[in-house]
Design a protein around this motif. Structure first.
Motif, PDB file in Angstrom:
ATOM      1  N   ARG A  87     -67.455  -1.106  36.775  1.00 13.62           N
ATOM      2  CA  ARG A  87     -68.170  -1.770  35.229  1.00 13.62           C
ATOM      3  C   ARG A  87     -67.617  -2.306  34.442  1.00 13.62           C
ATOM      4  O   ARG A  87     -68.395  -2.827  34.044  1.00 13.62           O
ATOM      5  CB  ARG A  87     -68.760  -0.090  35.470  1.00 13.62           C
ATOM      6  N   ASP A 161     -62.678  -3.569  22.736  1.00 14.09           N
ATOM      7  CA  ASP A 161     -64.088  -4.493  23.761  1.00 14.09           C
ATOM      8  C   ASP A 161     -64.080  -5.517  24.635  1.00 14.09           C
ATOM      9  O   ASP A 161     -62.383  -6.519  24.805  1.00 14.09           O
ATOM     10  CB  ASP A 161     -64.821  -4.456  22.510  1.00 14.09           C
ATOM     11  N   ARG A 162     -65.372  -5.629  24.847  1.00 13.62           N
ATOM     12  CA  ARG A 162     -65.327  -6.884  25.610  1.00 13.62           C
ATOM     13  C   ARG A 162     -64.707  -8.388  24.772  1.00 13.62           C
ATOM     14  O   ARG A 162     -64.411  -9.411  25.333  1.00 13.62           O
ATOM     15  CB  ARG A 162     -66.338  -6.565  26.829  1.00 13.62           C
ATOM     16  N   THR A 183     -67.250   8.386  25.805  1.00  8.29           N
ATOM     17  CA  THR A 183     -68.380   7.913  24.867  1.00  8.29           C
ATOM     18  C   THR A 183     -68.167   6.240  24.768  1.00  8.29           C
ATOM     19  O   THR A 183     -68.831   5.192  25.031  1.00  8.29           O
ATOM     20  CB  THR A 183     -68.969   8.599  23.608  1.00  8.29           C
ATOM     21  N   ALA A 186     -67.811   4.482  27.610  1.00  3.91           N
ATOM     22  CA  ALA A 186     -69.007   3.822  27.982  1.00  3.91           C
ATOM     23  C   ALA A 186     -70.284   2.859  26.641  1.00  3.91           C
ATOM     24  O   ALA A 186     -71.075   1.925  27.466  1.00  3.91           O
ATOM     25  CB  ALA A 186     -70.174   5.269  28.053  1.00  3.91           C
ATOM     26  N   ASN A 187     -69.766   3.075  25.801  1.00  3.47           N
ATOM     27  CA  ASN A 187     -70.767   2.367  24.890  1.00  3.47           C
ATOM     28  C   ASN A 187     -69.706   0.708  24.954  1.00  3.47           C
ATOM     29  O   ASN A 187     -70.441  -0.488  24.746  1.00  3.47           O
ATOM     30  CB  ASN A 187     -70.330   2.514  23.783  1.00  3.47           C
ATOM     31  N   PRO A 190     -70.386  -3.328  30.122  1.00  5.86           N
ATOM     32  CA  PRO A 190     -72.151  -3.538  29.602  1.00  5.86           C
ATOM     33  C   PRO A 190     -72.935  -2.757  30.043  1.00  5.86           C
ATOM     34  O   PRO A 190     -72.834  -2.233  31.401  1.00  5.86           O
ATOM     35  CB  PRO A 190     -71.766  -4.327  30.714  1.00  5.86           C
ATOM     36  N   THR A 191     -74.392  -3.658  29.904  1.00  8.14           N
ATOM     37  CA  THR A 191     -75.392  -2.000  30.417  1.00  8.14           C
ATOM     38  C   THR A 191     -75.792  -2.389  31.526  1.00  8.14           C
ATOM     39  O   THR A 191     -75.253  -3.542  32.030  1.00  8.14           O
ATOM     40  CB  THR A 191     -76.234  -2.277  28.903  1.00  8.14           C
ATOM     41  N   ALA A 192     -76.095  -1.746  31.922  1.00  3.23           N
ATOM     42  CA  ALA A 192     -76.179  -1.848  33.493  1.00  3.23           C
ATOM     43  C   ALA A 192     -77.776  -1.878  34.340  1.00  3.23           C
ATOM     44  O   ALA A 192     -78.943  -2.486  33.127  1.00  3.23           O
ATOM     45  CB  ALA A 192     -76.863  -0.091  34.220  1.00  3.23           C
TER      46      ALA A 192
END
Length: 192
Positions: A87, A161-162, A183, A186-187, A190-192
């Protein structure tokens, strides 16, 4: 009367930041704002591991030591890499001699020990100082970005972060499976 005018305060601040970056051996940053991608670590086999190669991906940077009581966290870090690597997460181990010289190995022997003893498949850098005046520029930057979060022992974790901003610091006592770290990772994905 001289016609020289000193730069305005904002320009002086930007020039000071650029000067600090040059002194730290950084690559140019975005409009005076330094991000993690400005840094690179040495690889144990030679060459560099530039963090900008992971642009757009969250990065967990962990100072490690193969002879530390926390060395069991290598397996947990591998678990994070396995769980979130597809991910976008990148985990990077930064072996350090700074805490009780608990990294007795050198060069590729460190990465080989992490792989053999803990199944590590994520990148492992060359041995690097992470605190004090000899600290790697990434660690000086991280300590400045989040004052009071410099590593106090092995297996301190920084989450980037990204966009290359430092978004979290987790002490050695926070296991890779800790819900706070999981967490935060996961935050940052990127959102799936």
């Amino acid at each position: 009367m001289s016609s020289f005018r000193s730069p305005n305060p904002a320009r002086r601040g930007a020039l000071a930041l650029i000067g600090a970056g040059i002194a730290w051996g950084l690559r140019p940053a975005h409009a005076g704002e330094i991000r993690a991608g400005a840094f690179a670590f040495e690889k144990p086999e030679g060459g560099t591991l530039p963090l900008d190669a992971y642009a757009g991906r969250p990065i967990l940077v962990v100072n490690t030591a193969t002879a530390c009581g926390y060395a069991g966290q290598f397996s947990g870090l591998q678990g994070l890499w396995t769980r979130f690597g597809d991910r976008g997460l990148t985990v990077i181990a930064v072996p350090s001699p700074d805490f009780g010289n608990q990294e007795p190995l050198d060069g590729v022997a460190i990465a080989e020990a992490a792989r053999r003893n803990h199944g590590v498949t994520f990148p492992v850098t060359a041995k690097t100082h992470v605190r004090g005046p000899a600290a790697h520029p990434f660690y000086r930057w991280a300590a400045a970005e989040k004052p009071g979060t410099a590593p106090n022992w092995n297996f301190h974790k920084y989450l980037v972060d990204r966009d290359g901003a430092l978004i979290g610091a987790f002490p050695s006592s926070v296991e890779p499976s800790d819900p706070r770290l999981v967490t935060a990772i996961a935050n940052a994905l990127p959102t799936a």
